[in-house]
Design a protein around this motif. Structure first.
Motif: not given
Length: 411
Positions: A177-180, A195-197, A202-203, A325-330
């Protein structure tokens, strides 16, 4: 009920909740759980979060202490599968050759990882994450990895990417897809987490697929992308979604349609068989097309409770509010409702983060929050009550969401 009792096929969150709730509700008959893993029932969500991050060990994942099962008269069979259902005789055939009779059968078979249909997935260094055993293999491999590629920018892939980036590893996420999280969250949420990742190193490679995984001496070495380019990777995690474990039901002649189809009280088309959790497709007012199959801890727990209430004489239609819920990048992402990908998004800032309201026409279909626990709790009440603040109200940071949730208006 007779001495054959209730058999629960599946020893995950839904299956255990059903068994525990049956005992809490006073069911006194025989109660057997069937699990295909060697471990007692455990939590799966922390596998891609706290467990891989080393913040919790295997014993910390257990849903109940080992003594719980004997104390509550629950026979928990591990390392064995249900392989066939004889509906006429009300018996389940197990992989070790035994047959179990049942008065009522509960299918809590969960889901399995969707396979990536390309050459090279059999190479050493290519993983999927579904079990403690998977997580242990990945944990052992991370220490030797030089370049990590994740196929799929869903929750598990991004949670794993966060853990690897925090260790200073080179991480590339490949997403068609075009975004996460394109199928699960709004564009503002997807943009924020991208942007966080990216700020963590992260690429992302969007808009393309995978042709093959190439190896050297039997181990993964790189990924061939759909445009022919290659991406180095000696550790590959495949996270492209899941499929419901519905084959057992289908082979028994039950109705399946991307899940085992059940009615409002979670019964299949056989009145002696129920289905709950990730494997079940159920009617819900929160879904655009009237039914849904929901993969979440909340749904598993609430399905188990609903089923137990029905079996013990207190039937009520399932009407729990879906939340995730999801925990990502703080950061903590929390979601309520079942919005569609084309629903309109309205964003507003909060004291600690921001909130996104999702609309289909004038109707509010979901609310997403980032680092805004209070707004998330209000969101659950608002979605449950079917309330729809206007888009202008949603965008106004002075509009009192909690007051609306508590029935006091939002002004």
């Amino acid at each position: 009920m007779s001495e054959t009792g209730i058999v629960v096929v599946g020893a995950g969150q839904a299956g255990l909740q059903a068994a525990a709730s049956l005992r809490e509700a006073g069911y006194g008959g025989l109660l057997t759980m069937i699990g295909d893993e060697p471990s007692l029932p455990y939590q799966r969500p922390p596998l891609s979060k706290a467990y891989l991050a080393g913040k919790v060990d295997a014993t910390g994942l257990f849903l109940r202490a080992p003594g719980f099962y004997a104390d509550h008269g629950i026979a928990c069979e591990t390392s064995v599968e249900a392989v066939a259902i004889d509906r006429a005789a009300r018996r389940v055939r197990l992989s070790d050759g035994r047959d179990l009779g049942y008065d009522h059968l509960v299918l809590a078979t969960g889901s399995r990882n969707r396979p990536l249909p390309v050459p090279g997935t059999e190479l050493a260094g290519v993983y999927q994450l579904r079990s403690i055993a998977d997580a242990d293999r990945i944990q052992a491999a991370i220490g030797e990895a030089r370049s990590i590629a994740i196929v799929g920018a869903g929750f598990i892939g991004l949670e794993f990417a966060s853990i690897c980036a925090a260790r200073g590893l080179s991480v590339t996420v490949i997403e068609a897809a075009d975004r996460p999280m394109a199928r699960a969250v709004s564009e503002p949420i997807a943009t924020f987490f991208r942007e966080v990742h990216e700020s963590a190193g992260i690429r992302f490679l969007f808009g393309g697929g995978v042709q093959a995984i190439e190896g050297w001496a039997g181990r993964a070495a790189s990924i061939v992308l759909s445009d022919g380019a290659t991406c180095p990777a000696d550790l590959v995690l495949i996270g492209i979604g899941v499929l419901p474990n519905q084959d057992l039901a289908a082979e028994a002649g039950l109705h399946v349609e991307d899940g085992i189809v059940v009615d409002s009280v979670l019964l299949t088309d056989d009145p002696s068989i129920s289905a709950i959790g990730d494997c079940a497709r159920f009617p819900t007012r929160f879904a655009a097309h009237g039914t849904a199959r929901v993969e979440s801890v909340q749904n598993a727990i609430d399905h188990g409770r609903c089923l137990a209430a029905r079996i013990t004489g207190r039937p009520a239609p399932y009407d729990a509010v879906p939340w995730f819920w999801s925990d990502q990048g703080g950061h903590k992402l929390q979601m309520v409702g079942l919005p569609g990908p084309s629903d309109v998004s309205v964003r507003r800032a909060t004291a600690g983060g921001f909130t996104v309201f999702r609309y289909r026409g004038p109707h509010l279909t979901g609310i997403e929050t980032v680092d805004s626990a209070a707004e998330h709790m209000a969101a659950r009440r608002i979605i449950a009550r079917g309330l729809s603040p206007t888009q202008d109200e949603a965008a106004d940071p002075t509009f009192d969401l909690k007051a609306l949730a508590m029935g006091r208006g939002g002004a």
